[in-house]
Each structure stands twice: as structure tokens, then as C-alpha cells.
Design a protein around this motif. Structure first.
Motif, mmCIF file in Angstrom:
data_model
loop_
_atom_site.group_PDB
_atom_site.id
_atom_site.type_symbol
_atom_site.label_atom_id
_atom_site.label_comp_id
_atom_site.label_asym_id
_atom_site.label_seq_id
_atom_site.Cartn_x
_atom_site.Cartn_y
_atom_site.Cartn_z
ATOM 1 N N SER A 110 -15.441 7.285 -3.717
ATOM 2 C CA SER A 110 -15.640 6.198 -4.669
ATOM 3 C C SER A 110 -15.319 6.640 -6.098
ATOM 4 N N ILE A 111 -14.410 5.900 -6.751
ATOM 5 C CA ILE A 111 -13.957 6.226 -8.107
ATOM 6 C C ILE A 111 -14.056 4.988 -8.992
ATOM 7 N N MET A 112 -14.429 5.197 -10.247
ATOM 8 C CA MET A 112 -14.296 4.201 -11.321
ATOM 9 C C MET A 112 -13.296 4.805 -12.289
ATOM 10 N N LEU A 113 -12.100 4.225 -12.345
ATOM 11 C CA LEU A 113 -10.988 4.791 -13.112
ATOM 12 C C LEU A 113 -10.719 3.970 -14.369
ATOM 13 N N GLN A 114 -10.793 4.627 -15.517
ATOM 14 C CA GLN A 114 -10.439 4.018 -16.802
ATOM 15 C C GLN A 114 -9.013 4.480 -17.119
ATOM 16 N N THR A 115 -8.063 3.549 -17.173
ATOM 17 C CA THR A 115 -6.669 3.901 -17.449
ATOM 18 C C THR A 115 -6.327 3.524 -18.882
ATOM 19 N N PHE A 116 -5.611 4.413 -19.565
ATOM 20 C CA PHE A 116 -5.216 4.229 -20.956
ATOM 21 C C PHE A 116 -3.700 4.328 -21.084
ATOM 22 N N ILE A 117 -3.147 3.618 -22.072
ATOM 23 C CA ILE A 117 -1.732 3.730 -22.424
ATOM 24 C C ILE A 117 -1.640 4.831 -23.480
ATOM 25 N N CYS A 118 -0.724 5.781 -23.276
ATOM 26 C CA CYS A 118 -0.678 6.964 -24.132
ATOM 27 C C CYS A 118 0.751 7.327 -24.538
ATOM 28 N N GLU A 119 0.829 8.154 -25.570
ATOM 29 C CA GLU A 119 2.075 8.815 -25.959
ATOM 30 C C GLU A 119 1.779 10.301 -25.974
ATOM 31 N N ALA A 120 2.807 11.110 -25.700
ATOM 32 C CA ALA A 120 2.585 12.550 -25.595
ATOM 33 C C ALA A 120 3.769 13.313 -26.176
ATOM 34 N N GLU A 121 3.535 14.604 -26.392
ATOM 35 C CA GLU A 121 4.588 15.491 -26.879
ATOM 36 C C GLU A 121 4.459 16.839 -26.183
ATOM 37 N N GLY A 122 5.547 17.607 -26.227
ATOM 38 C CA GLY A 122 5.534 18.928 -25.612
ATOM 39 C C GLY A 122 6.535 19.013 -24.489
ATOM 40 N N GLU A 123 6.489 20.119 -23.784
ATOM 41 C CA GLU A 123 7.396 20.387 -22.674
ATOM 42 C C GLU A 123 6.691 20.173 -21.342
ATOM 43 N N LEU A 124 7.360 19.461 -20.442
ATOM 44 C CA LEU A 124 6.804 19.217 -19.107
ATOM 45 C C LEU A 124 6.777 20.491 -18.280
ATOM 46 N N LEU A 125 5.711 20.674 -17.547
ATOM 47 C CA LEU A 125 5.653 21.742 -16.554
ATOM 48 C C LEU A 125 6.454 21.296 -15.333
ATOM 49 N N GLU A 126 6.923 22.239 -14.536
ATOM 50 C CA GLU A 126 7.632 21.873 -13.310
ATOM 51 C C GLU A 126 6.655 21.467 -12.224
ATOM 52 N N GLU A 127 5.529 22.165 -12.165
ATOM 53 C CA GLU A 127 4.476 21.834 -11.206
ATOM 54 C C GLU A 127 3.193 22.517 -11.643
ATOM 55 N N THR A 128 2.067 22.062 -11.073
ATOM 56 C CA THR A 128 0.773 22.663 -11.376
ATOM 57 C C THR A 128 0.033 22.870 -10.052
ATOM 58 N N ARG A 129 -1.230 23.265 -10.137
ATOM 59 C CA ARG A 129 -2.031 23.429 -8.922
ATOM 60 C C ARG A 129 -2.277 22.095 -8.231
ATOM 61 N N GLU A 130 -2.097 20.974 -8.958
ATOM 62 C CA GLU A 130 -2.426 19.657 -8.422
ATOM 63 C C GLU A 130 -1.246 18.708 -8.327
ATOM 64 N N THR A 131 -0.105 19.083 -8.913
ATOM 65 C CA THR A 131 1.021 18.150 -8.980
ATOM 66 C C THR A 131 2.360 18.863 -8.810
ATOM 67 N N THR A 132 3.340 18.094 -8.335
ATOM 68 C CA THR A 132 4.723 18.568 -8.281
ATOM 69 C C THR A 132 5.623 17.435 -8.765
#
Length: 168
Positions: A110-132
């Protein structure tokens, strides 16, 4: 005591629809979910999101999760500029307006998810422990994917993405 009831509660989470550009077109950041013990949800498309720690400001949680999952730093979170904080009787309370709140009524947990519209800066990672496969896709590409294969997306992100894409 017979029949002791153990209550379970929804987990507070935050998600970021990160806006950008790809080939001169409006785009957003998506990634492939790959969490340890993620089960059938692994391999689904998602936006950067995660759990809010106890007493953690939701905007700090969102920044932390986006940084951990993408490598990016959030430069703007829509709604943060109009948050309200009051302190009384030993409580510090923050009120804010997310883009959309989503709750799953069945599924993994069970999740209650608050979603926001965002802007970001920086360099993208290729993958992480949770994402590819962290990448920018055009708004049009995302609309088409949602229309053709909604099952490819993590279910808690579908409504927010659909609402957002209908507005851009």
C-alpha cells in the motif's frame, strides 16, 4: 487475547515527473525499475520515486530519491514555492500541493504517492542499484507508450503521467 488485529498502513512516497528537452522537443525522464526483491514490477517503466522517511520533508525526500536514482539535482519543484509551515505545541507542520496524489487500492504493498512536476540539472547516471536505462523520452513517445502498452509502466505512475501529458 483472541483475534488480535494488526493494523497496516500505507507508505508515504514521492515521485518526480522531470521535464526537459530531447531533440528540441518537450521530454520527460523515465527509467526501468530494477529494485532488489522487486518481483513482477521489475522491468516496468517509471519516474524517479521513493519512500519518505519518518519526519523527512517531502521536498528533501524527492531531492534525495531523484539524486539516488538518476544522479540529477532538482532545480525546481512545482509547489515548493507556495508551501506553508506552522509550529505550535511542539509540532512543526508543513502543507503543500503536489501535482497529483495517487493511492493503490490493491497490489504489492500500500502506497500513497505524491507526484510533483520538476526541473533538474546535472549528468544522468547509466544505472543505479534500483534503476537501469535512465533516459529522456519525448512527451509524444511517452503518450504513445502509455496508449499502446500501459502495462509496461509501474501502475502508480500511470495516472500522473497521463494527466501531465494531456496538459503538454
Amino acid at each position: 487475547m483472541c483475534g488480535t488485529l494488526v493494523e497496516a498502513f500505507a507508505i508515504p512516497c514521492v515521485g518526480a515527473i522531470i521535464c526537459g528537452q530531447k531533440d528540441g522537443q518537450d521530454a520527460l525522464l523515465i527509467q526501468v525499475r530494477q529494485k532488489q526483491g522487486g518481483g513482477i514490477e521489475n522491468g516496468m517503466l517509471e519516474v524517479a520515486a521513493g519512500k519518505v522517511r519518518e519526519y523527512e520533508n517531502v521536498f528533501d525526500a524527492l531531492r534525495r530519491e531523484v539524486r539516488e536514482e538518476t544522479g540529477l539535482r532538482l532545480s525546481r519543484i512545482q509547489g515548493e514555492e507556495s508551501l506553508s509551515v506552522c509550529t505550535v505545541n511542539g509540532y512543526e507542520v508543513m502543507s503543500f500541493t503536489p501535482f497529483l496524489t495517487t493511492q493503490n487500492l490493491s497490489g504489492g504493498y500500500s502506497i500513497m504517492l505524491q507526484t510533483f512536476i520538476c526541473e533538474a540539472e546535472g549528468e544522468l547516471l547509466e544505472e543505479t542499484r534500483e534503476t537501469t536505462d535512465i533516459r529522456w523520452i519525448t512527451s509524444q513517445e511517452c503518450r504513445e507508450l502509455l496508449r499502446r502498452t500501459p502495462e509496461a509502466f509501474y501502475p502508480l505512475h500511470i495516472n500522473a503521467l497521463s494527466l501531465f501529458l494531456g496538459a503538454v
